[in-house]
Design a protein around this motif. Sequence first.
Motif, PDB file in Angstrom:
ATOM      1  N   LYS A  26      -3.751   8.906 -12.713  1.00  0.00           N
ATOM      2  CA  LYS A  26      -4.045   8.560 -11.319  1.00  0.00           C
ATOM      3  C   LYS A  26      -5.426   7.919 -11.213  1.00  0.00           C
ATOM      4  O   LYS A  26      -5.602   6.917 -10.499  1.00  0.00           O
ATOM      5  N   LEU A  40      -6.046   4.139  -9.958  1.00  0.00           N
ATOM      6  CA  LEU A  40      -6.955   3.839  -8.853  1.00  0.00           C
ATOM      7  C   LEU A  40      -8.023   2.835  -9.285  1.00  0.00           C
ATOM      8  O   LEU A  40      -8.357   1.896  -8.549  1.00  0.00           O
ATOM      9  N   LEU A  87       0.767   6.631  -7.077  1.00  0.00           N
ATOM     10  CA  LEU A  87      -0.341   7.550  -7.336  1.00  0.00           C
ATOM     11  C   LEU A  87       0.120   9.007  -7.289  1.00  0.00           C
ATOM     12  O   LEU A  87      -0.312   9.835  -8.096  1.00  0.00           O
ATOM     13  N   ASP A  88       1.026   9.311  -6.367  1.00  0.00           N
ATOM     14  CA  ASP A  88       1.538  10.684  -6.257  1.00  0.00           C
ATOM     15  C   ASP A  88       2.348  11.084  -7.490  1.00  0.00           C
ATOM     16  O   ASP A  88       2.471  12.275  -7.793  1.00  0.00           O
ATOM     17  N   ARG A  94       0.809  -1.208   0.000  1.00  0.00           N
ATOM     18  CA  ARG A  94       0.000   0.000   0.000  1.00  0.00           C
ATOM     19  C   ARG A  94       0.851   1.272   0.000  1.00  0.00           C
ATOM     20  O   ARG A  94       0.488   2.274  -0.625  1.00  0.00           O
ATOM     21  N   GLU A  95       1.981   1.250   0.658  1.00  0.00           N
ATOM     22  CA  GLU A  95       2.845   2.436   0.660  1.00  0.00           C
ATOM     23  C   GLU A  95       3.400   2.686  -0.738  1.00  0.00           C
ATOM     24  O   GLU A  95       3.473   3.831  -1.201  1.00  0.00           O
ATOM     25  N   GLU A  96       3.761   1.608  -1.442  1.00  0.00           N
ATOM     26  CA  GLU A  96       4.263   1.749  -2.812  1.00  0.00           C
ATOM     27  C   GLU A  96       3.154   2.236  -3.746  1.00  0.00           C
ATOM     28  O   GLU A  96       3.405   3.021  -4.668  1.00  0.00           O
ATOM     29  N   CYS A  97       1.920   1.787  -3.512  1.00  0.00           N
ATOM     30  CA  CYS A  97       0.790   2.263  -4.318  1.00  0.00           C
ATOM     31  C   CYS A  97       0.617   3.770  -4.157  1.00  0.00           C
ATOM     32  O   CYS A  97       0.367   4.487  -5.143  1.00  0.00           O
ATOM     33  N   ARG A  98       0.755   4.260  -2.941  1.00  0.00           N
ATOM     34  CA  ARG A  98       0.584   5.701  -2.700  1.00  0.00           C
ATOM     35  C   ARG A  98       1.683   6.494  -3.395  1.00  0.00           C
ATOM     36  O   ARG A  98       1.426   7.569  -3.952  1.00  0.00           O
ATOM     37  N   ARG A  99       2.909   5.989  -3.359  1.00  0.00           N
ATOM     38  CA  ARG A  99       3.999   6.672  -4.062  1.00  0.00           C
ATOM     39  C   ARG A  99       3.735   6.716  -5.565  1.00  0.00           C
ATOM     40  O   ARG A  99       3.978   7.729  -6.228  1.00  0.00           O
TER      41      ARG A  99
END
Length: 502
Positions: free
Chosen positions: A280, A284, A272-273, A265-270
């Motif tokens: 994006k 998603l 998306l940013d 999940r942390e890699e997904c957020r990076r």
Amino acid sequence: MSYQRQADEYVKTESMINPCRFAAIEQIERLAFRPTPYWHSLYRCRHLGIHRPDDSMCNWTARILTKDKLYKQKCVGPALDLGHGVVDYRTALARSFEWFDSGSVRSLANEPKKLGRVKEVSFCPIGDIYTVGQALRDYSEWTRIFRSPGGHYNNLVLINYHLVPNFAHVPLEKFSAKHLRDLAQQVLETPPRFGFMERQGRVAIGALTADELRRRKCTFNSLVTILKMAFRHAWDNAAIHSERPWRCLKRIPVNHSPRTIFLDREECRRLLDACTPALKDLTLAALYTGCRVGELGNMIVDDVGRHGFGVRISAFKRSPARFVFLPDEGMAFFLSKCEGKSAQEYVLRSDMGKPWRRQHSQLFRRAVAKAGLPRQLVFHGLRHTYASDLIRSGVPIDVVAKQLGHASSTTVSNTYGHFAEQFREEQVRNRFSPLSEEQLGELERRKNELAKLWTTLQSDDWRDYARLNPARPIPRKTYAMPDRLVAEVFENEENANTWTKR
């Protein structure tokens, strides 16, 4: 020829090849602001574009594709007069060609080629003898009618790269297992070709890695399938009178390696940013549904929340239509994307307002690099991320298979099953019925030791938990019965690979 003359020559023929939609000042002024350039293809691996991120900047930008499949670009002058002068289209072309031909760029870039995709088998029949090349050509003309454009094109690429050079002129009646063995050896010795790379010669390979060997086995099996279908087509049309050419074609068993390039999940957020706004949304959507990019690109407003708490996925390629259920967070996302749109409008569109087709590829690659994620990650990896996250959270494999649109759970089990290891561990530890009073006492005495051992074994990388790498993996199940000579070719390479590692 001077660069200016070279540019002028290109302009003379440009209208017949690929007209530039922003050659004139008026056309450039109509381009909307956006963070990424508008590109015009001059040749394969050579592009000229307009970079207009805001009202204070508008520049001509040249771009090349490097040999390691990355893009390198250079500003060649202002495209609009914003206080720093202006460069017209011909001058921008001349400067681009000058940069393309500079020593520092030529050493990095792929060779340019004329635009256009391969459209047929590159073989011209000579004489009256029916050859392998003629069989492949006849079969490809037949598949053009009913195969998807992408699938047909991929077949043509494989045929022209692997089969035409060494087997096209072999009389089909004389094709035997010996030719199949030669093909197996060729596949092992031929480096893979990516994108617009030049054809590479065969090289003696001392030891392939296990993954390289697996990929080349898959390539060999794809070629065997193409040959078998082409030869059967020739047999059905009475072009040959012997069954041997297609009966000698045997596939090689392959141990399909589990997917390993997934995101937490942390890699997904990076990621998306690092995406553009429209990318994006597309990313998603893939993470909420596990859908392919083509399925998401075809989704219309009427598909959202009409048949259940989720989205309807239309038939795509050879997969039938299905329904994908959504979490509340995902449902809220899709409803927000449908606001103000009619029932037949696309839910997702690109940054240019067009339906998503193939334009996501470079944008996604750029986002992956910006987020510092593995270069091997492609958009389809988001589908794997979706499946692995559900499995690691304890969702039954058959439920995941239905969400992904697989006909059975076997594919999901073989591909993603190793990601359920921590869940499997938890189930075994917590649900095993007590067996021995004596050992329960031993458990109490060793409670701290067991807790310490479990903590020691935990890793930040859930991809590798309880993962084994046998030196010579055996396929779980296979119906392939390869010819003995062909099997020896791959087995020799497997043995060399094993001994090299030792």
